[in-house]
Design an enzyme around this catalytic site. Structure first.
Site, PDB file in Angstrom:
ATOM      1  N   ARG A 131       0.846  -1.204   0.000  1.00 38.25           N
ATOM      2  CA  ARG A 131       0.000   0.000   0.000  1.00 38.25           C
ATOM      3  C   ARG A 131       0.879   1.251   0.000  1.00 38.25           C
ATOM      4  O   ARG A 131       0.577   2.237  -0.677  1.00 38.25           O
ATOM      5  CB  ARG A 131      -0.913   0.031   1.222  1.00 38.25           C
ATOM      6  CG  ARG A 131      -1.694  -1.258   1.475  1.00 38.25           C
ATOM      7  CD  ARG A 131      -2.924  -1.395   0.588  1.00 38.25           C
ATOM      8  NE  ARG A 131      -3.681  -2.579   0.966  1.00 38.25           N
ATOM      9  CZ  ARG A 131      -3.572  -3.784   0.399  1.00 38.25           C
ATOM     10  NH1 ARG A 131      -2.740  -3.966  -0.609  1.00 38.25           N
ATOM     11  NH2 ARG A 131      -4.294  -4.802   0.817  1.00 38.25           N
ATOM     12  N   GLU A 151     -13.082 -15.866   8.499  1.00 37.11           N
ATOM     13  CA  GLU A 151     -12.961 -15.256   7.171  1.00 37.11           C
ATOM     14  C   GLU A 151     -12.487 -16.257   6.124  1.00 37.11           C
ATOM     15  O   GLU A 151     -11.282 -16.446   5.936  1.00 37.11           O
ATOM     16  CB  GLU A 151     -11.985 -14.063   7.208  1.00 37.11           C
ATOM     17  CG  GLU A 151     -11.841 -13.381   5.840  1.00 37.11           C
ATOM     18  CD  GLU A 151     -10.887 -12.180   5.837  1.00 37.11           C
ATOM     19  OE1 GLU A 151     -10.319 -11.859   6.888  1.00 37.11           O
ATOM     20  OE2 GLU A 151     -10.711 -11.582   4.769  1.00 37.11           O
ATOM     21  N   LYS A 163     -16.921 -13.427   7.949  1.00 31.15           N
ATOM     22  CA  LYS A 163     -16.389 -12.405   7.032  1.00 31.15           C
ATOM     23  C   LYS A 163     -16.137 -13.055   5.673  1.00 31.15           C
ATOM     24  O   LYS A 163     -15.038 -13.557   5.399  1.00 31.15           O
ATOM     25  CB  LYS A 163     -15.098 -11.803   7.607  1.00 31.15           C
ATOM     26  CG  LYS A 163     -14.454 -10.762   6.692  1.00 31.15           C
ATOM     27  CD  LYS A 163     -13.377  -9.941   7.390  1.00 31.15           C
ATOM     28  CE  LYS A 163     -12.647  -9.047   6.416  1.00 31.15           C
ATOM     29  NZ  LYS A 163     -11.781  -8.057   7.059  1.00 31.15           N
ATOM     30  N   SER A 170     -13.778  -6.609   1.139  1.00 35.12           N
ATOM     31  CA  SER A 170     -14.015  -5.961  -0.151  1.00 35.12           C
ATOM     32  C   SER A 170     -13.268  -6.664  -1.283  1.00 35.12           C
ATOM     33  O   SER A 170     -13.682  -6.566  -2.444  1.00 35.12           O
ATOM     34  CB  SER A 170     -13.666  -4.474  -0.104  1.00 35.12           C
ATOM     35  OG  SER A 170     -12.365  -4.234   0.366  1.00 35.12           O
ATOM     36  N   GLY A 171     -12.157  -7.312  -0.982  1.00 40.12           N
ATOM     37  CA  GLY A 171     -11.548  -8.244  -1.919  1.00 40.12           C
ATOM     38  C   GLY A 171     -10.971  -7.671  -3.199  1.00 40.12           C
ATOM     39  O   GLY A 171     -10.744  -8.407  -4.150  1.00 40.12           O
ATOM     40  N   GLY A 172     -10.759  -6.365  -3.253  1.00 41.18           N
ATOM     41  CA  GLY A 172     -10.227  -5.762  -4.473  1.00 41.18           C
ATOM     42  C   GLY A 172     -11.287  -5.041  -5.283  1.00 41.18           C
ATOM     43  O   GLY A 172     -10.997  -4.497  -6.356  1.00 41.18           O
ATOM     44  N   ARG A 229      -9.216  -2.303   2.011  1.00 38.64           N
ATOM     45  CA  ARG A 229      -8.967  -1.386   0.896  1.00 38.64           C
ATOM     46  C   ARG A 229     -10.155  -0.486   0.588  1.00 38.64           C
ATOM     47  O   ARG A 229      -9.975   0.694   0.274  1.00 38.64           O
ATOM     48  CB  ARG A 229      -8.582  -2.202  -0.347  1.00 38.64           C
ATOM     49  CG  ARG A 229      -7.199  -2.782  -0.260  1.00 38.64           C
ATOM     50  CD  ARG A 229      -6.969  -3.897  -1.260  1.00 38.64           C
ATOM     51  NE  ARG A 229      -7.663  -5.128  -0.885  1.00 38.64           N
ATOM     52  CZ  ARG A 229      -7.620  -6.259  -1.565  1.00 38.64           C
ATOM     53  NH1 ARG A 229      -6.929  -6.312  -2.691  1.00 38.64           N
ATOM     54  NH2 ARG A 229      -8.257  -7.332  -1.150  1.00 38.64           N
TER      55      ARG A 229
HETATM   56  C1  5MM Z   1      -6.392  -5.375   5.592  1.00 36.58           C
HETATM   57  O1  5MM Z   1      -5.873  -6.558   5.014  1.00 36.58           O
HETATM   58  C2  5MM Z   1      -5.975  -7.698   5.881  1.00 36.58           C
HETATM   59  C3  5MM Z   1      -4.640  -8.284   6.163  1.00 36.58           C
HETATM   60  O2  5MM Z   1      -4.079  -8.843   5.018  1.00 36.58           O
HETATM   61  P1  5MM Z   1      -2.643  -9.589   5.130  1.00 36.58           P
HETATM   62  O3  5MM Z   1      -2.774 -10.673   6.133  1.00 36.58           O
HETATM   63  O4  5MM Z   1      -2.440 -10.095   3.726  1.00 36.58           O
HETATM   64  O5  5MM Z   1      -1.637  -8.562   5.521  1.00 36.58           O
HETATM   65  C4  5MM Z   1      -6.947  -8.696   5.277  1.00 36.58           C
HETATM   66  O6  5MM Z   1      -7.078  -9.879   6.014  1.00 36.58           O
HETATM   67  C5  5MM Z   1      -8.261  -8.040   5.249  1.00 36.58           C
HETATM   68  O7  5MM Z   1      -8.772  -7.929   6.547  1.00 36.58           O
HETATM   69  C6  5MM Z   1      -9.264  -8.775   4.416  1.00 36.58           C
HETATM   70  O8  5MM Z   1      -8.692  -9.442   3.342  1.00 36.58           O
HETATM   71  C7  5MM Z   1     -10.262  -7.770   3.881  1.00 36.58           C
HETATM   72  O9  5MM Z   1      -9.576  -6.717   3.266  1.00 36.58           O
HETATM   73  P2  5MM Z   1     -10.128  -6.114   1.925  1.00 36.58           P
HETATM   74  O10 5MM Z   1      -9.085  -5.121   1.496  1.00 36.58           O
HETATM   75  O11 5MM Z   1     -10.290  -7.266   0.981  1.00 36.58           O
HETATM   76  O12 5MM Z   1     -11.464  -5.473   2.277  1.00 36.58           O
END
Ligand code: 5MM
Length: 338
Positions: free
Chosen positions: A33, A177, A219, A261-263, A293
């Site tokens: 990021r 999740e 989640k 949100s997954g991208g 994200r």
């Molecule tokens: C914020 O990203 C979280 C941590 O990711 P890493 O373990 O890869 O560092 C991730 O678990 C996040 O909580 C979920 O994937 C949801 O994030 P998004 O960006 O998809 O909403």
């Protein structure tokens, strides 16, 4: 802690159209990021960025819980207040990501399993002492030719349930999740089928391992075509398919479903959630968000590592909090975007 107390925490996180900020990017993920905005990935920059988010006035009206990375749970504001205490004072419940990320799954080319169970009981005790009331573990299921295998879904579901049981033993609400990725060319029906299989297996394992379903939050991903699929779906089609898969798989005892949100773009993630809440009434579970994200992208860009941009970044973050609060009520409209 009793099941009733776990249920109260889970319900409090998603009450009053509030959701979750996923600010639990591991050091390697936040590096990606920061590269995008030209910021060096130092401990102080990570701390300063999280302080920006957690001190945004008005955000707590829409944010019932924040998922922290282990490093952040031990950090303070510049003035010396622990982040967990700061959030709790605002009425936002602090949580902690406890998985240790994914590793290649043995004898399953292209598939991964999430690790982190070793020593988890002891880690949960120390996270609880630092103020964490809920936790998160993310399993990753990819869609490709011949993938996912039942083996991959099974081992990830088993680990999710072992994690969830350990959390409940420690008085901590587990966020479960299982993320079916939206990478690839697959269509909406294929995502539906894989999400359904995954959730069926996850709830079978949770039951087998005696996890109290009224003391968890789920989640999941939304049911959505892969990013490279030429046949993208309407907002309404995504909303309807997503609610349909939960009706088939998620027991009514689960208090809340908080999407990743997954991208997806910030606006797509908000619009999809709002359409679900607008089109489907009287569901047994609260439908809300746990976005990383999709809550942070505009704020990160506005900040770009400069103190002089903190106010603009906080405005951008607050705006997304407000939009997703409206989505929880099913009242979001694109006209509300500035
Ligand atoms: C914020 O990203 C979280 C941590 O990711 P890493 O373990 O890869 O560092 C991730 O678990 C996040 O909580 C979920 O994937 C949801 O994030 P998004 O960006 O998809 O909403």
């Amino acid at each position: 802690m009793s099941n009733q107390s776990l249920n109260q925490i889970a319900r409090a996180i998603v009450a009053n159209h509030r959701g979750i900020l996923a600010a639990d990017e591991s050091t390697s993920t936040i590096a990606k990021r920061f590269v995008g905005i030209g910021v060096e990935n130092t401990e102080e920059n990570r701390r300063a960025y999280r302080e920006l988010l957690f001190t945004t006035e008005g955000a707590s009206k829409h944010i019932g819980g924040v998922i922290l990375f282990e490093e952040t749970l031990g950090q303070t504001t510049k003035a010396g207040k622990r982040f967990a205490a700061l959030l709790a004072e605002q009425g936002t419940i602090p949580g902690i990501k406890v998985d240790k990320g994914t590793k290649a799954l043995t004898f399953a080319p292209g598939e991964v399993v999430t690790e982190g169970l070793d020593g988890l009981r002891e880690r949960l005790a120390s996270y609880g002492a630092l103020g964490a009331q809920f936790a998160k573990w993310r399993a990753v299921i990819d869609i490709a030719s011949g993938v996912p295998t039942e083996h991959c879904i099974g081992v990830n579901a088993h680990a999710l349930a072992r994690y969830a049981a350990l959390c409940q033993e420690a008085g901590i609400v587990p966020i479960v999740e299982p993320e079916v990725l939206m990478d690839g060319e697959h269509d909406l029906d294929r995502c539906y089928e894989v999400t359904r299989r995954t959730l069926m297996r996850v709830f079978a394992e949770l039951d087998q391992q005696r996890v109290a379903l009224d003391g968890i939050l789920l989640k999941p991903n939304m049911v959505i075509p892969g990013k490279k699929c030429p046949d993208q779906a309407s907002v309404e089609a995504v909303a309807d398919a997503t609610v349909r898969v939960f009706k088939e798989t998620v027991p009514a005892a689960v208090p809340g479903i908080v999407f990743l949100s997954g991208g997806q773009s910030e606006i797509d993630a908000t619009a999809h959630l709002s359409a679900m809440n607008a089109r489907h009434k009287n569901l047994p579970w609260t439908l809300s968000f746990s976005y990383g994200r999709a809550l942070q992208q505009s704020a990160l860009t506005a900040w770009s590592g400069k103190d002089s941009n903190v106010a603009a970044a906080q405005r951008a973050y607050l705006h997304r909090c407000q939009m997703n609060g409206a989505a929880c009520a099913g009242t979001y409209a694109s006209a509300m975007e500035r």
